[in-house]
Structures are given as structure tokens and as C-alpha cells.
Design a protein around this motif. Sequence first.
Motif, PDB file in Angstrom:
ATOM      1  N   SER A 420       0.860  -1.178   0.000  1.00  0.00           N
ATOM      2  CA  SER A 420       0.000   0.000   0.000  1.00  0.00           C
ATOM      3  C   SER A 420       0.900   1.234   0.000  1.00  0.00           C
ATOM      4  O   SER A 420       2.113   1.109   0.147  1.00  0.00           O
ATOM      5  N   SER A 421       0.300   2.392  -0.171  1.00  0.00           N
ATOM      6  CA  SER A 421       1.067   3.617  -0.415  1.00  0.00           C
ATOM      7  C   SER A 421       0.958   4.568   0.771  1.00  0.00           C
ATOM      8  O   SER A 421      -0.154   4.839   1.252  1.00  0.00           O
ATOM      9  N   TRP A 422       2.088   5.091   1.212  1.00  0.00           N
ATOM     10  CA  TRP A 422       2.115   5.963   2.378  1.00  0.00           C
ATOM     11  C   TRP A 422       3.145   7.066   2.183  1.00  0.00           C
ATOM     12  O   TRP A 422       4.206   6.849   1.590  1.00  0.00           O
ATOM     13  N   ALA A 423       2.816   8.242   2.715  1.00  0.00           N
ATOM     14  CA  ALA A 423       3.803   9.315   2.826  1.00  0.00           C
ATOM     15  C   ALA A 423       3.641   9.895   4.217  1.00  0.00           C
ATOM     16  O   ALA A 423       2.529  10.245   4.630  1.00  0.00           O
ATOM     17  N   SER A 424       4.735   9.976   4.953  1.00  0.00           N
ATOM     18  CA  SER A 424       4.627  10.355   6.364  1.00  0.00           C
ATOM     19  C   SER A 424       5.775  11.235   6.807  1.00  0.00           C
ATOM     20  O   SER A 424       6.905  11.099   6.326  1.00  0.00           O
ATOM     21  N   ASP A 425       5.466  12.133   7.731  1.00  0.00           N
ATOM     22  CA  ASP A 425       6.508  12.715   8.545  1.00  0.00           C
ATOM     23  C   ASP A 425       6.905  11.647   9.566  1.00  0.00           C
ATOM     24  O   ASP A 425       6.098  10.787   9.920  1.00  0.00           O
ATOM     25  N   VAL A 426       8.138  11.705  10.035  1.00  0.00           N
ATOM     26  CA  VAL A 426       8.572  10.741  11.054  1.00  0.00           C
ATOM     27  C   VAL A 426       8.938  11.504  12.318  1.00  0.00           C
ATOM     28  O   VAL A 426      10.073  11.961  12.491  1.00  0.00           O
ATOM     29  N   PRO A 427       7.942  11.722  13.193  1.00  0.00           N
ATOM     30  CA  PRO A 427       8.210  12.465  14.426  1.00  0.00           C
ATOM     31  C   PRO A 427       8.993  11.623  15.416  1.00  0.00           C
ATOM     32  O   PRO A 427       8.855  10.398  15.463  1.00  0.00           O
ATOM     33  N   ARG A 428       9.801  12.325  16.205  1.00  0.00           N
ATOM     34  CA  ARG A 428      10.552  11.606  17.237  1.00  0.00           C
ATOM     35  C   ARG A 428       9.593  10.982  18.244  1.00  0.00           C
ATOM     36  O   ARG A 428       9.838   9.912  18.769  1.00  0.00           O
ATOM     37  N   ALA A 472      -9.642   6.717   8.792  1.00  0.00           N
ATOM     38  CA  ALA A 472      -9.397   6.493  10.222  1.00  0.00           C
ATOM     39  C   ALA A 472      -7.905   6.560  10.536  1.00  0.00           C
ATOM     40  O   ALA A 472      -7.491   7.181  11.522  1.00  0.00           O
ATOM     41  N   VAL A 473      -7.097   5.943   9.709  1.00  0.00           N
ATOM     42  CA  VAL A 473      -5.642   5.930   9.946  1.00  0.00           C
ATOM     43  C   VAL A 473      -5.095   7.352   9.972  1.00  0.00           C
ATOM     44  O   VAL A 473      -4.339   7.736  10.875  1.00  0.00           O
ATOM     45  N   GLN A 474      -5.518   8.169   9.006  1.00  0.00           N
ATOM     46  CA  GLN A 474      -4.966   9.520   8.932  1.00  0.00           C
ATOM     47  C   GLN A 474      -5.508  10.416  10.031  1.00  0.00           C
ATOM     48  O   GLN A 474      -4.820  11.314  10.508  1.00  0.00           O
ATOM     49  N   ALA A 475      -6.755  10.167  10.451  1.00  0.00           N
ATOM     50  CA  ALA A 475      -7.316  10.962  11.546  1.00  0.00           C
ATOM     51  C   ALA A 475      -6.589  10.672  12.850  1.00  0.00           C
ATOM     52  O   ALA A 475      -6.412  11.546  13.693  1.00  0.00           O
ATOM     53  N   LEU A 476      -6.165   9.455  13.019  1.00  0.00           N
ATOM     54  CA  LEU A 476      -5.582   9.038  14.296  1.00  0.00           C
ATOM     55  C   LEU A 476      -4.062   9.086  14.309  1.00  0.00           C
ATOM     56  O   LEU A 476      -3.445   8.963  15.357  1.00  0.00           O
ATOM     57  N   ASN A 477      -3.462   9.247  13.158  1.00  0.00           N
ATOM     58  CA  ASN A 477      -1.991   9.320  13.059  1.00  0.00           C
ATOM     59  C   ASN A 477      -1.667  10.566  12.242  1.00  0.00           C
ATOM     60  O   ASN A 477      -1.550  10.508  11.017  1.00  0.00           O
ATOM     61  N   ARG A 478      -1.527  11.688  12.935  1.00  0.00           N
ATOM     62  CA  ARG A 478      -1.457  12.962  12.217  1.00  0.00           C
ATOM     63  C   ARG A 478      -0.206  13.131  11.381  1.00  0.00           C
ATOM     64  O   ARG A 478      -0.164  13.972  10.486  1.00  0.00           O
ATOM     65  N   HIS A 479       0.803  12.360  11.657  1.00  0.00           N
ATOM     66  CA  HIS A 479       2.029  12.456  10.868  1.00  0.00           C
ATOM     67  C   HIS A 479       1.914  11.723   9.533  1.00  0.00           C
ATOM     68  O   HIS A 479       2.770  11.877   8.672  1.00  0.00           O
ATOM     69  N   ILE A 480       0.864  10.910   9.373  1.00  0.00           N
ATOM     70  CA  ILE A 480       0.686  10.179   8.116  1.00  0.00           C
ATOM     71  C   ILE A 480      -0.134  11.040   7.164  1.00  0.00           C
ATOM     72  O   ILE A 480      -1.299  11.314   7.411  1.00  0.00           O
ATOM     73  N   ARG A 481       0.483  11.498   6.091  1.00  0.00           N
ATOM     74  CA  ARG A 481      -0.133  12.458   5.170  1.00  0.00           C
ATOM     75  C   ARG A 481      -0.793  11.784   3.983  1.00  0.00           C
ATOM     76  O   ARG A 481      -1.576  12.391   3.277  1.00  0.00           O
ATOM     77  N   TYR A 482      -0.433  10.570   3.701  1.00  0.00           N
ATOM     78  CA  TYR A 482      -1.005   9.835   2.570  1.00  0.00           C
ATOM     79  C   TYR A 482      -1.057   8.372   2.920  1.00  0.00           C
ATOM     80  O   TYR A 482      -0.085   7.800   3.434  1.00  0.00           O
ATOM     81  N   CYS A 483      -2.211   7.798   2.660  1.00  0.00           N
ATOM     82  CA  CYS A 483      -2.408   6.376   2.929  1.00  0.00           C
ATOM     83  C   CYS A 483      -3.405   5.890   1.897  1.00  0.00           C
ATOM     84  O   CYS A 483      -4.548   6.334   1.878  1.00  0.00           O
ATOM     85  N   GLU A 484      -2.994   5.003   1.012  1.00  0.00           N
ATOM     86  CA  GLU A 484      -3.860   4.449  -0.022  1.00  0.00           C
ATOM     87  C   GLU A 484      -3.677   2.947  -0.004  1.00  0.00           C
ATOM     88  O   GLU A 484      -2.565   2.445  -0.201  1.00  0.00           O
ATOM     89  N   LEU A 485      -4.759   2.236   0.295  1.00  0.00           N
ATOM     90  CA  LEU A 485      -4.649   0.822   0.626  1.00  0.00           C
ATOM     91  C   LEU A 485      -5.031  -0.128  -0.498  1.00  0.00           C
ATOM     92  O   LEU A 485      -4.964  -1.338  -0.313  1.00  0.00           O
ATOM     93  N   ASP A 486      -5.452   0.375  -1.635  1.00  0.00           N
ATOM     94  CA  ASP A 486      -5.986  -0.496  -2.693  1.00  0.00           C
ATOM     95  C   ASP A 486      -5.040  -0.805  -3.840  1.00  0.00           C
ATOM     96  O   ASP A 486      -5.070  -1.901  -4.386  1.00  0.00           O
ATOM     97  N   SER A 487      -4.276   0.173  -4.246  1.00  0.00           N
ATOM     98  CA  SER A 487      -3.651   0.104  -5.567  1.00  0.00           C
ATOM     99  C   SER A 487      -2.293  -0.590  -5.582  1.00  0.00           C
ATOM    100  O   SER A 487      -1.602  -0.672  -4.568  1.00  0.00           O
ATOM    101  N   HIS A 488      -1.937  -1.071  -6.766  1.00  0.00           N
ATOM    102  CA  HIS A 488      -0.638  -1.692  -7.031  1.00  0.00           C
ATOM    103  C   HIS A 488       0.070  -0.889  -8.109  1.00  0.00           C
ATOM    104  O   HIS A 488      -0.565  -0.197  -8.889  1.00  0.00           O
ATOM    105  N   GLY A 489       1.376  -1.004  -8.164  1.00  0.00           N
ATOM    106  CA  GLY A 489       2.086  -0.282  -9.210  1.00  0.00           C
ATOM    107  C   GLY A 489       3.541  -0.059  -8.879  1.00  0.00           C
ATOM    108  O   GLY A 489       4.206  -0.931  -8.319  1.00  0.00           O
ATOM    109  N   ALA A 490       4.008   1.141  -9.203  1.00  0.00           N
ATOM    110  CA  ALA A 490       5.418   1.489  -9.012  1.00  0.00           C
ATOM    111  C   ALA A 490       5.517   2.959  -8.664  1.00  0.00           C
ATOM    112  O   ALA A 490       4.612   3.743  -8.967  1.00  0.00           O
ATOM    113  N   SER A 491       6.614   3.324  -8.024  1.00  0.00           N
ATOM    114  CA  SER A 491       6.849   4.724  -7.705  1.00  0.00           C
ATOM    115  C   SER A 491       8.134   5.201  -8.371  1.00  0.00           C
ATOM    116  O   SER A 491       8.993   4.398  -8.738  1.00  0.00           O
ATOM    117  N   VAL A 492       8.203   6.517  -8.519  1.00  0.00           N
ATOM    118  CA  VAL A 492       9.416   7.154  -9.032  1.00  0.00           C
ATOM    119  C   VAL A 492       9.825   8.224  -8.045  1.00  0.00           C
ATOM    120  O   VAL A 492       8.998   9.047  -7.622  1.00  0.00           O
TER     121      VAL A 492
END
Length: 541
Positions: A420-428, A472-492
Motif C-alpha cells: 500500500s502507499s504511504w507518505a509520512s513525517d517521522v516524528p521523534r 481512520a488511519v490519517q485521523a488518528l496518526n497525524r504524521h501520516i499524510r497519505y495512505c492508499e490501501l488499494d492500488s498496485h504499481g510502481a513509484s518514481v
Amino acid sequence: MEQTYDRRSVLRAGAATAGVVLGAAALPATATAADEPVFAHGVASGDPLPDAVLLWTRVTPTPDATPGSGVGPTVNVLWEVAADPAFATIVASGSVTTGPGRDHTVKVDATGLNPATTYHYRFRLDGAVSATGTTRTAPGLSAAVTRLRFGVVSCSNVPAGHFAAYRYLAERGDLDAVLHLGDYIYEYAGDFNGEAVRPHDPPHEILTLADYRRRHAQYKSDEHLRRLHATVPFIATWDDHEVANDAWSGGAENHTPGTEGDYATRKAVAHQAYFEWMPVRNEADRIYRRLRFGLLAELSMLDLRSYRSQQVGVGDGAADDPNRTLTGAEQMAWLENGLVTSGAQWKLVGTSVMVAPLQLPPLSPDLLGPLAELLGLPSEGISINPDQWDGYAADRRRLLATLANNGVRDTVFLTGDIHSSWASDVPRDAGLYPLLSKSVATEFVCTSVTSDNIDDIVGAPPRTTSVLLETAVQALNRHIRYCELDSHGASVLEVTPAGAQMDWYYLANKADPASALTWARSFRTRAGTQQVRSVGTPIAP
Ligand SMILES: [Fe+2]
């Protein structure tokens, strides 16, 4: 991450040339077409340095010398590297001996090359000539690099679909390398619960050296993967499925000592086959390593399976145990030292499992502390997936503290594993973020090439059940800015002095080998910010 629903959690929910060495001049300049029977598994390159790159192929010198067979003659394979695709200007060449002892694989470190240069390479055995591969060296150590582009992929499971995502990356033509973050092969049997898009070979769960070799050979036979390997160098690390699901140093969830033998033996043969079949630089069994791209970036590729303590259960307070480790002490010291002393601006870290906390509920330590003590819960929250850094809180605390205490900036974790796809800040400290705890790094998680995720597993149509979970994930984990649980593919991933941007491209249909990929989202970390932000356009191909 596991493939089936019943495990862990919803969210993770020519033989005659032996001894004969021919000079490069003996290679016919016209022989550029692949000789399929001899070079049936294509060509590959990997781990580029400023003056060297690994070249790989596998030969089938006699019809019986099939992968895993352990039979066939010892042969001498010629290789050459040229500055041009017609091989008019050969800049390096040599020969290497291979045989059944290494499953007829060939791995050559082509040295004496120029930095940041595209090269063409091929192999020859008797009259057979391999396909021509293209590769690229890394920039010089002190080069002021203005741009790097990497394909970023993980979790490519043959029965789960076709590797059209690899084809997409091969067609781009703008990549310096492809980062494969693990689960390059899967160890499972071939029927895939009766839903295999295409069967695994061998059809049973792989256990022996012959099994692992055959499985690697099947993956290297895939047309899209072969094309990508022939186009751009790979920088790969393993995750669990290169051995067995949810592997740790002394075992794996998908390994039963009683019926499947000794785990150490299985791990050793899996690693042997991996080193034979993958263009990775390994020193004995050590695969974690660092690659430098001028002054712009340094890439630390981690091994988070070989040294880790056994996983704990969900909600198990043992996730906090300082005696448990994900990296092992030696690798952690190597990683910390590399990050603190790096001469490169961007510190990229290839980590097969997610770093950013993903925890429910996100109670502050004030609230959770006493509750955790009472219930024996981990003090950093109830992790959903203790197979990732969440399950090894002490190691994560140590690593993030090192970044914070040493003022290390522009660290970007590049991650796979969870399909799945995620973009997050990583807080201490995720529980105190964003008011009382600063982000000390960022993380981009690529989705799977084919491996199943939420909608595949629960049978729900895409963008239904998963949307609720994402919200729900993004509401409860404020450092997670992107969460997409369905798709497959590749990133650049593009890295410049100004920022690091990840683009996610998704498959229309993973069961279709001709499936298109379309751009879905992009997130960017501006230099010095340690935060990810959505951006409206992908980097121009
Ligand atoms: Fe996976």
C-alpha cells in the motif's frame, strides 16, 4: 508482509569453451540478438559505483543444465562493456567461469568505468550472444549532482498478477537505478488459494536450494522483469519472502521446523540462491550496504530480517524491550555512523518495513503510560503491525534520537512490505506530534507490484472499505499524510538539491500484462523541512 487473509492483521491486512579465454576482439560486432536457449534468463546490472557496476546473467550451456538441476558443464562466459550500443568502443571485457556449483549464474564486477556514464553490456558463450543490457554508473563522490531519479518497487508476487509495473519503469528511460525494497520473490506454493493469475514454479512452497534456484529462475523469466533488468541497474535488498514469511533471525512464521527442517539451513540456501541470482554486492552473508551519488545523496540499504528478534504479538508490551532488535547492534551502529557522518545532502534509507509509527489509539504517553503499565501494552501505542519498526520501538527511538541529537537533516526512508502507499513525517514522538515533537525525517512507502492488499484480501471493491480505513488511519496518526490501501504499481523518486519527490503510479488491472499505469499522487519533502507535502503534478518523465 503476508499474502493470505488468515494471518496477522487486516491492515497488513556451450560448454565447450571451458578453460578457453577469448579476447573482446573475438566477439562478433553483429551479434546483438539474444540467443534465447543459452541466455534464457536475461541480463541484469546492479549496485552502481562511480567506477564500477555489477553485471549478471545465467547460462544454460546444455539442455539439462536447468536452474536448480545441479548438472551441466563448467563453462567460460565472456563479457564486454561498451560506450555505444553497437559495441564499436569496448571499454571493459573479460571472462568468468561458472558451473553447476553456482547454478550457472554469472556475476561480474565491471571496473575501471567512468562516473555518471551510460554503458552497454553483453555476454557470450560459444556462438551464443546475450541480449544487450544498458546500465549506468554512479556520479563521482564529489560531483555536484543536480538530479537523480530512481524507480521504487517492492512485493512482486508472480501468482498475484503480471509485472506491468516493471514494464512501465523500463519504458520511462529517465531512471538512474531501480530500488527494490524486498519481496522480489515469494516462497509460497503456486496455487495462490485457487486464484493464481499464473502459477508458481516449482508448484510447492520452496524449501531447498534447488527450489529457491528454480523460483528465482521463474522470476528472471518474466518478460517485464527481464526488460527492466536489461534497462537500468537494480539496487535491491531482501525482505521476508526471499526466505519465508515474517522471517526473523532464528525462524519465520511460514517455517515449521518439525516438517520443514532446520531454519538455519533454509535461510542459508535461500541466501545462496539470492546471491547467485541477484546483482547485489554482498560480503559473505552481509547485504546491508551504502551507495553514494555524489554530493547529492547517499543510499543506505538495510537488512531487517537477518538479525532481528522474533516478532511480538499485537499489543504486546515486549515491543518496548530494549533487548530486542530489528537491525542488530552492528548494523545499527553502521547506520547511525553513516547518517551522522554522511558527506551527502540527502540521506536515503532503504528499509524493507515501515518506520513511521502506525498506532491505535494515538494516546499521549501521559495517558497511555499508566495504561500501558497496567495492561502491559507498549508505551508508544498499540501497534497494528509489530513486524515493522513499530514492533521494535527501542531501535526506532535510538535511531530517531541520533538524527535529532546530531542535527541530521534530509533523511528519507524508502519503504516497501505493506502493499500500500504511504507518505509520512517521522516524528521523534508520534504521541506528541505536531505540537510538542518535531518531525526528524520523512518516509515514502511504495505499493506492491502485484501482492495483495485490502481490497484483494477482503474481496471488497476498491475505494470502498479501504477508504474508511484510510480516513481512520490519517485521523488518528497525524504524521501520516497519505495512505492508499488499494492500488498496485510502481513509484518514481526524484532527488534534487531543493527536494525529494515521490510519484505513485497505479495499475489499472494487475491481472493484465498489458495494463497501463497512471499517475495517482505525489508528495514532496523540501530540503531542510523533514516534512512531506502533497504536490499537484508528477515529475516530468
Ligand atoms: Fe510483500
